[in-house]
Write a protein that holds these residues in place. Sequence first.
Motif, PDB file in Angstrom:
ATOM      1  N   VAL A  46       0.798  -1.250  -0.142  1.00 56.46           N
ATOM      2  CA  VAL A  46      -0.470  -0.190  -0.219  1.00 56.46           C
ATOM      3  C   VAL A  46       0.702   1.134   0.386  1.00 56.46           C
ATOM      4  CG1 VAL A  46      -2.570  -1.052   0.359  1.00 56.46           C
ATOM      5  CG2 VAL A  46      -0.555  -0.196   2.072  1.00 56.46           C
ATOM      6  N   CYS A  47       1.900   1.237   0.622  1.00 56.62           N
ATOM      7  CA  CYS A  47       3.371   2.404   0.112  1.00 56.62           C
ATOM      8  C   CYS A  47       3.358   2.447  -1.310  1.00 56.62           C
ATOM      9  CB  CYS A  47       3.952   2.311   1.151  1.00 56.62           C
ATOM     10  SG  CYS A  47       3.333   2.202   3.045  1.00 56.62           S
ATOM     11  N   THR A  48       2.857   3.221  -1.876  1.00 55.24           N
ATOM     12  CA  THR A  48       3.128   3.136  -3.601  1.00 55.24           C
ATOM     13  C   THR A  48       4.112   4.054  -3.944  1.00 55.24           C
ATOM     14  OG1 THR A  48       0.357   3.688  -3.601  1.00 55.24           O
ATOM     15  CG2 THR A  48       1.280   1.839  -4.094  1.00 55.24           C
ATOM     16  N   SER A  49       3.878   5.709  -2.945  1.00 59.63           N
ATOM     17  CA  SER A  49       3.981   6.566  -3.468  1.00 59.63           C
ATOM     18  C   SER A  49       6.236   7.112  -2.862  1.00 59.63           C
ATOM     19  CB  SER A  49       4.401   7.887  -3.292  1.00 59.63           C
ATOM     20  OG  SER A  49       4.047   8.519  -1.544  1.00 59.63           O
ATOM     21  N   PRO A  50       6.684   7.646  -3.779  1.00 53.93           N
ATOM     22  CA  PRO A  50       7.753   7.073  -3.595  1.00 53.93           C
ATOM     23  C   PRO A  50       8.554   8.353  -1.969  1.00 53.93           C
ATOM     24  CG  PRO A  50       8.054   8.546  -5.790  1.00 53.93           C
ATOM     25  CD  PRO A  50       6.337   8.508  -5.082  1.00 53.93           C
ATOM     26  N   GLU A  52       6.112   7.402   0.855  1.00 52.78           N
ATOM     27  CA  GLU A  52       6.063   6.260   1.959  1.00 52.78           C
ATOM     28  C   GLU A  52       7.261   5.068   1.513  1.00 52.78           C
ATOM     29  OE1 GLU A  52       1.756   7.799   0.846  1.00 52.78           O
ATOM     30  OE2 GLU A  52       2.409   5.935  -0.040  1.00 52.78           O
ATOM     31  N   LYS A  53       7.676   5.163   0.160  1.00 55.55           N
ATOM     32  CA  LYS A  53       8.423   3.531  -0.500  1.00 55.55           C
ATOM     33  C   LYS A  53       9.774   4.087   0.740  1.00 55.55           C
ATOM     34  CE  LYS A  53       6.924   1.994  -4.482  1.00 55.55           C
ATOM     35  NZ  LYS A  53       7.016   2.075  -5.955  1.00 55.55           N
ATOM     36  N   LYS A  54      10.173   5.251   0.616  1.00 54.03           N
ATOM     37  CA  LYS A  54      11.383   5.867   1.418  1.00 54.03           C
ATOM     38  C   LYS A  54      11.184   5.312   2.739  1.00 54.03           C
ATOM     39  CE  LYS A  54      14.595   8.998   2.280  1.00 54.03           C
ATOM     40  NZ  LYS A  54      14.804   9.163   3.023  1.00 54.03           N
ATOM     41  N   GLN A  55      10.126   5.903   3.637  1.00 55.64           N
ATOM     42  CA  GLN A  55       9.623   5.764   5.137  1.00 55.64           C
ATOM     43  C   GLN A  55      10.258   4.756   5.409  1.00 55.64           C
ATOM     44  OE1 GLN A  55       6.351   8.470   5.448  1.00 55.64           O
ATOM     45  NE2 GLN A  55       7.130   8.448   7.589  1.00 55.64           N
ATOM     46  N   SER A  57      10.961   1.839   3.892  1.00 54.91           N
ATOM     47  CA  SER A  57      12.419   1.237   3.654  1.00 54.91           C
ATOM     48  C   SER A  57      13.569   1.985   4.799  1.00 54.91           C
ATOM     49  CB  SER A  57      13.540   1.351   2.370  1.00 54.91           C
ATOM     50  OG  SER A  57      14.192   2.625   2.708  1.00 54.91           O
ATOM     51  N   GLU A  58      13.268   2.835   5.660  1.00 59.80           N
ATOM     52  CA  GLU A  58      13.397   3.780   6.590  1.00 59.80           C
ATOM     53  C   GLU A  58      13.558   2.728   7.690  1.00 59.80           C
ATOM     54  OE1 GLU A  58      16.455   5.814   7.156  1.00 59.80           O
ATOM     55  OE2 GLU A  58      16.082   6.079   5.146  1.00 59.80           O
ATOM     56  N   ALA A  59      11.888   2.708   8.406  1.00 57.24           N
ATOM     57  CA  ALA A  59      11.255   2.247   9.267  1.00 57.24           C
ATOM     58  C   ALA A  59      12.317   0.576   9.405  1.00 57.24           C
ATOM     59  CB  ALA A  59       9.877   1.932   8.973  1.00 57.24           C
ATOM     60  N   ILE A  60      11.935  -0.380   8.062  1.00 56.40           N
ATOM     61  CA  ILE A  60      12.526  -1.829   8.300  1.00 56.40           C
ATOM     62  C   ILE A  60      13.944  -1.825   7.839  1.00 56.40           C
ATOM     63  CG2 ILE A  60      12.914  -3.419   6.161  1.00 56.40           C
ATOM     64  CD1 ILE A  60      10.737  -2.541   5.256  1.00 56.40           C
ATOM     65  N   LYS A  61      14.733  -0.342   7.528  1.00 57.32           N
ATOM     66  CA  LYS A  61      16.053  -0.788   8.199  1.00 57.32           C
ATOM     67  C   LYS A  61      16.062  -0.855   9.771  1.00 57.32           C
ATOM     68  CE  LYS A  61      17.653   1.987   4.829  1.00 57.32           C
ATOM     69  NZ  LYS A  61      18.407   3.297   4.170  1.00 57.32           N
ATOM     70  N   ALA A  62      15.581   0.620  10.512  1.00 60.59           N
ATOM     71  CA  ALA A  62      15.549   0.732  11.345  1.00 60.59           C
ATOM     72  C   ALA A  62      14.845  -0.454  12.746  1.00 60.59           C
ATOM     73  CB  ALA A  62      14.865   1.699  11.695  1.00 60.59           C
ATOM     74  N   SER A  63      13.755  -1.256  11.844  1.00 54.98           N
ATOM     75  CA  SER A  63      13.624  -2.669  12.631  1.00 54.98           C
ATOM     76  C   SER A  63      14.348  -3.692  12.606  1.00 54.98           C
ATOM     77  CB  SER A  63      12.377  -2.755  12.089  1.00 54.98           C
ATOM     78  OG  SER A  63      12.533  -3.432  10.828  1.00 54.98           O
ATOM     79  N   ASN A  64      15.259  -3.567  11.190  1.00 53.96           N
ATOM     80  CA  ASN A  64      16.418  -4.401  11.206  1.00 53.96           C
ATOM     81  C   ASN A  64      17.450  -4.360  12.468  1.00 53.96           C
ATOM     82  OD1 ASN A  64      15.778  -5.888   9.256  1.00 53.96           O
ATOM     83  ND2 ASN A  64      16.504  -5.009   7.289  1.00 53.96           N
ATOM     84  N   VAL A  65      18.279  -2.872  12.876  1.00 56.36           N
ATOM     85  CA  VAL A  65      19.107  -3.102  13.475  1.00 56.36           C
ATOM     86  C   VAL A  65      18.790  -2.918  15.434  1.00 56.36           C
ATOM     87  CG1 VAL A  65      20.606  -0.469  14.237  1.00 56.36           C
ATOM     88  CG2 VAL A  65      19.543  -1.084  12.550  1.00 56.36           C
ATOM     89  N   LEU A  66      16.994  -2.435  14.786  1.00 55.96           N
ATOM     90  CA  LEU A  66      16.654  -2.979  16.475  1.00 55.96           C
ATOM     91  C   LEU A  66      16.891  -4.430  16.821  1.00 55.96           C
ATOM     92  CD1 LEU A  66      15.188  -2.053  19.396  1.00 55.96           C
ATOM     93  CD2 LEU A  66      13.529  -2.567  17.637  1.00 55.96           C
ATOM     94  N   ILE A  67      16.718  -4.871  15.545  1.00 58.44           N
ATOM     95  CA  ILE A  67      16.815  -7.478  15.896  1.00 58.44           C
ATOM     96  C   ILE A  67      17.995  -7.005  16.109  1.00 58.44           C
ATOM     97  CG2 ILE A  67      15.730  -8.984  14.598  1.00 58.44           C
ATOM     98  CD1 ILE A  67      13.169  -7.466  13.843  1.00 58.44           C
ATOM     99  N   ALA A  68      19.193  -6.704  15.328  1.00 54.61           N
ATOM    100  CA  ALA A  68      20.303  -7.137  15.788  1.00 54.61           C
ATOM    101  C   ALA A  68      20.651  -6.556  16.466  1.00 54.61           C
ATOM    102  CB  ALA A  68      21.077  -6.538  14.470  1.00 54.61           C
ATOM    103  N   LYS A 119      14.476   6.659  15.251  1.00 51.32           N
ATOM    104  CA  LYS A 119      14.164   7.789  14.670  1.00 51.32           C
ATOM    105  C   LYS A 119      13.809   7.297  13.068  1.00 51.32           C
ATOM    106  CE  LYS A 119      16.669  11.258  11.512  1.00 51.32           C
ATOM    107  NZ  LYS A 119      16.168  11.522  10.151  1.00 51.32           N
ATOM    108  N   GLY A 120      14.136   6.235  12.505  1.00 54.89           N
ATOM    109  CA  GLY A 120      13.396   5.264  11.324  1.00 54.89           C
ATOM    110  C   GLY A 120      12.330   4.734  12.016  1.00 54.89           C
ATOM    111  N   ILE A 121      12.121   4.083  12.926  1.00 52.84           N
ATOM    112  CA  ILE A 121      11.156   3.006  13.356  1.00 52.84           C
ATOM    113  C   ILE A 121       9.678   3.528  13.114  1.00 52.84           C
ATOM    114  CG2 ILE A 121      10.675   2.856  15.764  1.00 52.84           C
ATOM    115  CD1 ILE A 121      11.443  -0.413  14.800  1.00 52.84           C
ATOM    116  N   LYS A 122       9.850   4.830  13.697  1.00 52.64           N
ATOM    117  CA  LYS A 122       8.809   5.857  13.626  1.00 52.64           C
ATOM    118  C   LYS A 122       7.793   5.926  12.472  1.00 52.64           C
ATOM    119  CE  LYS A 122       6.436  10.273  14.983  1.00 52.64           C
ATOM    120  NZ  LYS A 122       6.452  11.608  15.226  1.00 52.64           N
ATOM    121  N   GLY A 123       8.378   5.678  11.447  1.00 57.40           N
ATOM    122  CA  GLY A 123       7.740   5.468   9.510  1.00 57.40           C
ATOM    123  C   GLY A 123       6.191   3.948  10.031  1.00 57.40           C
ATOM    124  N   PHE A 124       6.526   3.400  11.069  1.00 56.06           N
ATOM    125  CA  PHE A 124       5.777   2.133  10.871  1.00 56.06           C
ATOM    126  C   PHE A 124       4.518   2.754  11.937  1.00 56.06           C
ATOM    127  CE2 PHE A 124       9.095  -1.211  11.213  1.00 56.06           C
ATOM    128  CZ  PHE A 124       8.659  -1.876   9.900  1.00 56.06           C
TER     129      PHE A 124
END
Length: 133
Positions: A46-50, A52-55, A57-68, A119-124
């Motif tokens: 559902v995140c189709t605009s650039p 949203e996609k960026k936000q 991907s930042e959230a996913i990156k952030a969650s990967n950092v958190l999980i690591a 910072k990034g996880i707020k995107g979710f």
Amino acid sequence: GPKSEAYVADNQSGSGSAPSSAGTIPSEYANIVPAVNELTAQLTPVCTSPPEKKQLSEAIKASNVLIAKLSNVGVVSSEIATKAMQMIVAVQYADYTTATSIHKDLSGSAWDNHKDWVKGIKGFIVLAQKKFR
């Protein structure tokens, strides 16, 4: 027919003697992984605009950092780990008020050590609120 090897994999699980700190998230926070995966799966189509996609991907990156970080025992205090999990679960249950207030709290208390994911996880929260309200 059914794969006969399937049951072998299940039998392996309890026998490993690896220390729990080796890339395993403590069980009390383990829910964060399926929760993040589910949010990612729900938001990706559902995140189709650039922006949203960026936000996202930042959230996913952030969650990967958190999980690591969670899988390195002692890097994230139990207080912060618990809040992070409550925040993600709140987003899952569409309780954006709670998620936002936990995020504000983390932005204050955990920023110095954990801004790499706070910072990034707020995107979710932002995206889920926009897409699923």
